[in-house]
Design a protein around this motif. Structure first.
Motif, PDB file in Angstrom:
ATOM      1  N   SER A   3      33.188  48.796  -1.196  1.00  0.00           N
ATOM      2  CA  SER A   3      34.122  48.120  -0.295  1.00  0.00           C
ATOM      3  C   SER A   3      33.819  48.487   1.147  1.00  0.00           C
ATOM      4  CB  SER A   3      35.564  48.505  -0.633  1.00  0.00           C
ATOM      5  OG  SER A   3      35.722  49.895  -0.466  1.00  0.00           O
ATOM      6  N   THR A  88      29.500  42.288  -2.803  1.00  0.00           N
ATOM      7  CA  THR A  88      29.763  41.122  -3.655  1.00  0.00           C
ATOM      8  C   THR A  88      29.221  41.346  -5.068  1.00  0.00           C
ATOM      9  OG1 THR A  88      29.744  39.675  -1.737  1.00  0.00           O
ATOM     10  CG2 THR A  88      29.424  38.623  -3.874  1.00  0.00           C
ATOM     11  N   GLU A  91      31.541  43.721  -6.835  1.00  0.00           N
ATOM     12  CA  GLU A  91      32.766  43.022  -7.239  1.00  0.00           C
ATOM     13  C   GLU A  91      32.523  42.136  -8.456  1.00  0.00           C
ATOM     14  OE1 GLU A  91      33.759  41.023  -3.587  1.00  0.00           O
ATOM     15  OE2 GLU A  91      34.763  42.793  -2.753  1.00  0.00           O
ATOM     16  N   ARG A  95      34.158  42.455 -12.140  1.00  0.00           N
ATOM     17  CA  ARG A  95      34.844  41.298 -12.725  1.00  0.00           C
ATOM     18  C   ARG A  95      34.317  40.987 -14.126  1.00  0.00           C
ATOM     19  NH1 ARG A  95      34.396  36.193 -13.769  1.00  0.00           N
ATOM     20  NH2 ARG A  95      32.275  35.941 -13.021  1.00  0.00           N
TER      21      ARG A  95
END
Length: 133
Positions: A3, A88, A91, A95
């Motif tokens: 992050s 990204t 992430e 996910r």
């Protein structure tokens, strides 16, 4: 943790649309572009700046590999793009249910980037030996 950077225009990598672009970056750097057959189905690109891929496994471990930046793009833009793409990919891996992400690099700047984003390195640049089967 992955992050801490602001958003830029990131696209999912599309072979038809983006492969020639990243191949030219490899060629400019006097490197051989990866064959299409070795690229995973998940990758992210900031057009004209940088790209990286997410390789999935059948365990809780994913690999972030194939990071490349346009050598003709502004250095600040390259750095910001690589940061954004890395976040990204983290992430996306989360996910998809992955618990860990791993990468290998002999580039010291990559190790510094990993540490800036909360990752851990062993401090030793690595060169992976590869072999076709």
């Amino acid at each position: 943790t992955c992050s801490g950077v602001r958003r830029m225009m990131i696209e999912k990598f599309d072979l038809t649309e983006h492969y020639a672009q990243i191949a030219s970056w490899y060629t400019y750097r006097r490197q051989v572009p990866p064959p299409v057959s070795l690229l995973p189905r998940i990758g992210f690109i900031i057009s004209d700046v940088a790209c990286c891929f997410l390789y999935q496994t059948d365990s809780h471990l994913a690999f972030m590999e194939g990071a490349i930046a346009n050598p003709l793009a502004d250095k600040e833009r390259r750095n910001e793009a690589l940061d954004m793409i890395g976040v990204t990919i983290c992430e996306e891996a989360k996910r998809l249910g992955f618990k860990h992400i791993f990468g290998v690099s002999k580039v010291e700047a990559v190790q510094k980037r990993v540490k800036r984003h909360g990752g851990v390195t062993d401090g030793v640049p690595h060169l992976v030996i590869k072999r076709a089967l």
